[in-house]
Design an enzyme around this catalytic site. Structure first.
Site, short mmCIF file in Angstrom:
data_model
loop_
_atom_site.label_atom_id
_atom_site.label_comp_id
_atom_site.label_asym_id
_atom_site.label_seq_id
_atom_site.Cartn_x
_atom_site.Cartn_y
_atom_site.Cartn_z
N GLU A 252 0.84 -1.20 0.00
CA GLU A 252 0.00 0.00 0.00
C GLU A 252 0.87 1.26 0.00
O GLU A 252 0.55 2.26 -0.65
CB GLU A 252 -0.90 0.03 1.25
CG GLU A 252 -1.93 -1.09 1.33
CD GLU A 252 -1.41 -2.32 2.07
OE1 GLU A 252 -0.22 -2.66 1.92
OE2 GLU A 252 -2.20 -2.95 2.78
N SER B 35 20.14 -41.28 -10.74
CA SER B 35 18.83 -40.68 -11.05
C SER B 35 18.94 -39.48 -11.98
O SER B 35 17.94 -38.85 -12.28
CB SER B 35 18.13 -40.26 -9.75
OG SER B 35 18.83 -39.22 -9.14
N ARG C 19 18.85 -21.41 -10.28
CA ARG C 19 19.34 -20.80 -11.52
C ARG C 19 18.14 -20.58 -12.43
O ARG C 19 17.41 -21.52 -12.73
CB ARG C 19 20.38 -21.70 -12.22
CG ARG C 19 21.70 -21.77 -11.47
CD ARG C 19 22.64 -22.80 -12.06
NE ARG C 19 22.12 -24.16 -11.99
CZ ARG C 19 22.08 -24.91 -10.89
NH1 ARG C 19 22.54 -24.44 -9.74
NH2 ARG C 19 21.58 -26.13 -10.90
N GLU D 189 12.39 -31.84 -1.44
CA GLU D 189 12.86 -32.46 -2.69
C GLU D 189 13.18 -33.93 -2.52
O GLU D 189 13.85 -34.52 -3.35
CB GLU D 189 14.08 -31.69 -3.22
CG GLU D 189 13.75 -30.25 -3.59
CD GLU D 189 14.56 -29.73 -4.76
OE1 GLU D 189 15.15 -30.53 -5.51
OE2 GLU D 189 14.61 -28.50 -4.90
N GLY E 130 14.64 -37.47 -0.58
CA GLY E 130 14.14 -38.52 -1.45
C GLY E 130 12.93 -39.23 -0.89
O GLY E 130 12.26 -38.74 0.03
N1 LIG Z 1 13.84 -38.20 -8.80
C1 LIG Z 1 13.68 -37.47 -7.72
O1 LIG Z 1 12.80 -36.62 -7.65
C2 LIG Z 1 14.57 -37.68 -6.55
C3 LIG Z 1 14.61 -36.71 -5.54
C4 LIG Z 1 15.43 -36.95 -4.46
C5 LIG Z 1 16.17 -38.12 -4.39
N2 LIG Z 1 16.11 -39.02 -5.39
C6 LIG Z 1 16.86 -40.28 -5.31
O2 LIG Z 1 16.46 -40.94 -4.12
C7 LIG Z 1 17.55 -41.68 -3.60
C8 LIG Z 1 17.74 -41.30 -2.15
O3 LIG Z 1 16.53 -41.49 -1.45
P1 LIG Z 1 16.50 -42.10 0.01
O4 LIG Z 1 15.09 -42.46 0.26
O5 LIG Z 1 17.54 -43.12 0.11
O6 LIG Z 1 17.01 -40.90 0.88
P2 LIG Z 1 16.34 -39.59 1.49
O7 LIG Z 1 14.88 -39.71 1.58
O8 LIG Z 1 16.94 -38.43 0.81
O9 LIG Z 1 16.96 -39.63 2.93
C9 LIG Z 1 16.54 -40.61 3.83
C10 LIG Z 1 17.28 -40.42 5.11
O10 LIG Z 1 16.85 -39.23 5.72
C11 LIG Z 1 17.11 -39.32 7.10
N3 LIG Z 1 15.96 -38.88 7.86
C12 LIG Z 1 15.96 -37.88 8.75
N4 LIG Z 1 14.76 -37.77 9.34
C13 LIG Z 1 13.99 -38.73 8.81
C14 LIG Z 1 12.66 -39.15 9.05
N5 LIG Z 1 11.86 -38.55 9.94
N6 LIG Z 1 12.18 -40.19 8.36
C15 LIG Z 1 12.94 -40.80 7.47
N7 LIG Z 1 14.22 -40.47 7.19
C16 LIG Z 1 14.75 -39.44 7.87
C17 LIG Z 1 17.40 -40.80 7.41
O11 LIG Z 1 18.79 -40.96 7.54
P3 LIG Z 1 19.55 -40.53 8.88
O12 LIG Z 1 18.79 -41.15 10.01
O13 LIG Z 1 20.90 -41.03 8.67
O14 LIG Z 1 19.50 -39.06 8.91
C18 LIG Z 1 17.00 -41.48 6.12
O15 LIG Z 1 17.72 -42.65 5.88
C19 LIG Z 1 18.76 -41.34 -4.45
O16 LIG Z 1 18.94 -42.36 -5.38
C20 LIG Z 1 18.34 -40.07 -5.14
O17 LIG Z 1 18.99 -39.93 -6.39
C21 LIG Z 1 15.35 -38.83 -6.47
#
Ligand SMILES: NC(=O)c1ccc[n+]([C@@H]2O[C@H](COP(=O)([O-])OP(=O)(O)OC[C@H]3O[C@@H](n4cnc5c(N)ncnc54)[C@H](OP(=O)(O)O)[C@@H]3O)[C@@H](O)[C@H]2O)c1
Length: 375
Positions: free
Chosen positions: A58, A173, A212, A300, A302
């Site tokens: 405003e 990925s 970016r 984002e 995983g």
């Molecule tokens: N295509 C896509 O959109 C996309 C996006 C992202 C990732 N990816 C792919 O996904 C894969 C990784 O996924 P991911 O499932 O292994 O890993 P993630 O979801 O990125 O991370 C999982 C880790 O987060 C931590 N964490 C912390 N708080 C949590 C909670 N409350 N609940 C669950 N986990 C928690 C845990 O490890 P700690 O206990 O050690 O902290 C858990 O092992 C990779 O291959 C990546 O390239 C793809």
């Protein structure tokens, strides 16, 4: 609203457009746009809230309008504020400028700012609310959700193959989705206050999580806080791209984690572990971000972390990029979300579909049902 003239409707639509220019810059404040019409209905001034701590929409519009505001109409996307925060109350600025009429779209639900409409009416100004309220609320959905829920708005985005996989069996990925989809993700990042990934993604991809956008200079681009949820403080190490200094970073670790190696590299926040399952307590993470003025989050992934957010009922919107690619094996878009039977399936409303290059972008919002959000 029956009484708004066509010129006022057009001006409000313009104010909504202007408000969107502030996305990613205004937290903990909302985005707001304002158009001041002179007494003949001609545009006399325009403004939007550019960043927290700066003048409200405003004030910019009234400054631009000058004396032409007197006897005119102000169209504002949010009820003018009534409180003196870092800037003075907008209701008073409108009264001082001598406008005859104020039309706003959405009533201000925040306890500190509300009451502007009443102040204006008491000063003898004609006040109407609700014009294009749905459009204006959609433009402010992150902030409105954060006020309603007392935690940041969470948008979960993922890029998957047509068979719903976000990585190949070997964990690779890059790049499932098209350049057009990836550019779109940068737009989502720019509108968010924080971008979150889990430790698994940090380990597998070493993402930089920066913004970016072609055609925009560094000054014009917002830099959301980069958050890695790394309970054991074992995924982010010196040299990680998320520590490159181009944007702020926060590593969320467990209360008992040994994070000595992160000292001097990145701020950490210590949080309680989840009561059940792995990782950190998601509501505590969101509270910690809210306390840092984060009002919108782009999750984002995983898939494991996304599952935990869904289990906590802490996802407000989903954007899925579906690429015409098949993998046949590899992790699914979302991991365990605490759903074991079809009756518990989390159902969504699709609010938009779009083609981005070869990909399909699906935007959907969870249908809220009886199971309450975790806190
Ligand atoms: N295509 C896509 O959109 C996309 C996006 C992202 C990732 N990816 C792919 O996904 C894969 C990784 O996924 P991911 O499932 O292994 O890993 P993630 O979801 O990125 O991370 C999982 C880790 O987060 C931590 N964490 C912390 N708080 C949590 C909670 N409350 N609940 C669950 N986990 C928690 C845990 O490890 P700690 O206990 O050690 O902290 C858990 O092992 C990779 O291959 C990546 O390239 C793809």
């Amino acid at each position: 609203m029956a009484t708004a003239a066509p010129v006022e409707i057009a001006a409000m639509r313009r104010a909504i457009e202007l408000a969107a220019r502030g996305l990613g810059h205004t937290s903990p404040n909302p985005v707001v746009g304002c158009v001041v019409l002179d007494s003949e209905g001609r545009t006399a001034g325009e403004g939007w809230h550019r960043r927290a701590g700066g003048p409200h929409a405003e004030v910019y519009a009234l400054r631009a309008a000058g004396e032409r505001a007197r006897g005119g109409t102000a169209l504002v996307t949010l009820e003018p504020c009534n409180h003196t925060g870092r800037t003075g109350p907008c209701a008073q600025a409108l009264i001082d400028a001598g406008v005859a009429r104020v039309v706003y779209a959405v009533a201000d639900p925040s306890p500190t700012a509300t009451g502007g409409a009443l102040t204006l009416a008491e000063a003898g100004i004609e006040v109407e609310g609700g014009l294009l309220a749905d459009e204006a609320a959609a433009g402010n959905e992150a902030w409105l959700t954060s006020v309603l829920r007392g935690r940041p708005f969470v948008l979960w985005k993922y890029a998957a193959t047509l068979d719903g996989r976000v990585a190949a069996a070997d964990g690779t990925s890059r790049w499932i989705s098209s350049p057009e989809s990836r550019a779109d993700v940068h737009r989502l990042r720019a509108a968010a206050d924080a971008v979150i990934v889990g430790s698994g993604t940090a380990r597998a991809d070493d993402p930089q999580l920066g913004v970016r956008i072609a055609g925009l200079s560094d000054d014009e681009i917002s830099r959301p806080l980069r958050v890695v949820v790394d309970s054991g403080a074992s995924a982010v190490k010196a040299g990680a791209r998320v520590l490159d200094g181009t944007a702020p970073t926060l590593i969320a670790v467990a209360e008992d984690a040994d994070a000595a190696h992160l000292e001097g590299l990145a701020p950490i926040v210590r949080l309680p572990r989840a009561a059940e399952g792995r990782g950190l307590h998601i509501p505590a993470l969101l509270q910690a971000l809210h306390a840092r003025d984060v009002r919108s989050v782009l999750l984002e992934g995983g898939p494991t972390l996304a599952g935990a957010f869904l289990a906590a009922r802490a996802v407000d919107k989903v954007v899925g990029y579906l690429a015409p690619v098949l993998l046949g094996a590899g992790p699914a878009a979302v991991g365990d979300a605490g759903i074991t039977t079809i009756a518990e399936a989390l159902r969504l409303d699709v609010t938009e579909t779009a083609r981005l290059g070869p990909d399909l972008r699906i935007t959907a919002t969870p249908i809220r049902h009886s199971r309450p959000e975790e806190n």
